[in-house]
Design a protein around this motif. Structure first.
Motif, PDB file in Angstrom:
ATOM      1  N   PRO A  56       1.429   2.944 -12.517  1.00 40.35           N
ATOM      2  CA  PRO A  56       1.832   3.256 -11.132  1.00 40.35           C
ATOM      3  C   PRO A  56       1.264   4.600 -10.651  1.00 40.35           C
ATOM      4  O   PRO A  56       0.821   4.711  -9.509  1.00 40.35           O
ATOM      5  N   ILE A  57       1.270   5.586 -11.526  1.00 36.75           N
ATOM      6  CA  ILE A  57       0.732   6.907 -11.157  1.00 36.75           C
ATOM      7  C   ILE A  57      -0.780   6.828 -10.952  1.00 36.75           C
ATOM      8  O   ILE A  57      -1.320   7.354  -9.980  1.00 36.75           O
ATOM      9  N   ASN A  59      -2.643   4.152 -10.266  1.00 38.40           N
ATOM     10  CA  ASN A  59      -2.992   3.322  -9.106  1.00 38.40           C
ATOM     11  C   ASN A  59      -2.775   4.064  -7.794  1.00 38.40           C
ATOM     12  O   ASN A  59      -3.585   3.955  -6.867  1.00 38.40           O
ATOM     13  N   THR A  60      -1.708   4.826  -7.709  1.00 34.59           N
ATOM     14  CA  THR A  60      -1.455   5.635  -6.515  1.00 34.59           C
ATOM     15  C   THR A  60      -2.570   6.663  -6.344  1.00 34.59           C
ATOM     16  O   THR A  60      -3.117   6.828  -5.247  1.00 34.59           O
ATOM     17  N   ASP A  63      -5.874   4.879  -5.368  1.00 33.29           N
ATOM     18  CA  ASP A  63      -5.854   4.434  -3.970  1.00 33.29           C
ATOM     19  C   ASP A  63      -6.060   5.603  -3.007  1.00 33.29           C
ATOM     20  O   ASP A  63      -6.818   5.505  -2.048  1.00 33.29           O
ATOM     21  N   LYS A  64      -5.372   6.718  -3.271  1.00 32.32           N
ATOM     22  CA  LYS A  64      -5.523   7.895  -2.414  1.00 32.32           C
ATOM     23  C   LYS A  64      -6.943   8.448  -2.486  1.00 32.32           C
ATOM     24  O   LYS A  64      -7.524   8.847  -1.476  1.00 32.32           O
TER      25      LYS A  64
END
Length: 152
Positions: A56-57, A59-60, A63-64
């Motif tokens: 999750p970290i 991928n965030t 994406d950013k």
């Protein structure tokens, strides 16, 4: 400019060109994301607990990072390729450089924050391996793109 600074830009331009062909950008991005997840999981030998907390970290962050590069760098590339650089004033060039520097700083701060967060999840050895895995993955993606282009 050092190779460390050029590699992310090169990866961006390759991925941008790669996405522009055939399938939609979203589909290509998802394919690449899945390949990257499999590659990183293998290379880092993530435990189930580490993977549940790491992805999750990551991928965030990813994406950013993509959004920053896609939104801002696209503008820069368009500006550099539209022929207007031959008529640019010194003041406009300084403004343009400041914008590029701001984007590079945003990317650096994003990466720094990501590293601080991932240090809470993974041991230092795996973080170093992550950096290598990212470079290896980008190199393989670039090579695949080159091979695909040479077959046409």
């Amino acid at each position: 400019m050092t190779i460390k600074k050029l590699l992310p830009l090169l990866a961006f331009f390759v991925s941008f060109s790669f996405f522009a062909q055939g399938e939609s950008m979203k589909d290509k991005k998802e394919q690449i994301k899945a390949l990257k997840a499999a590659f990183f999981t293998t290379e880092l030998n993530l435990t189930t607990n580490e993977a549940e907390r790491f992805w999750p970290i990551y991928n965030t962050f990813d994406d950013k990072q993509f959004e920053l590069r896609h939104q801002k760098m696209k503008t820069y590339v368009r500006r550099m390729n539209d022929g207007s650089l031959d008529q640019i004033t010194e003041k406009e060039a300084n403004t343009f450089l400041a914008q590029i520097e701001d984007t590079e700083e945003e990317l650096f701060l994003l990466r720094k924050t990501f590293m601080q967060n991932v240090k809470k999840i993974l041991p230092a050895v795996k973080i170093v391996k992550l950096k290598k895995a990212e470079e290896d993955f980008n190199r393989k993606l670039l090579q695949q793109y080159r091979n695909k282009g040479s077959r046409k």
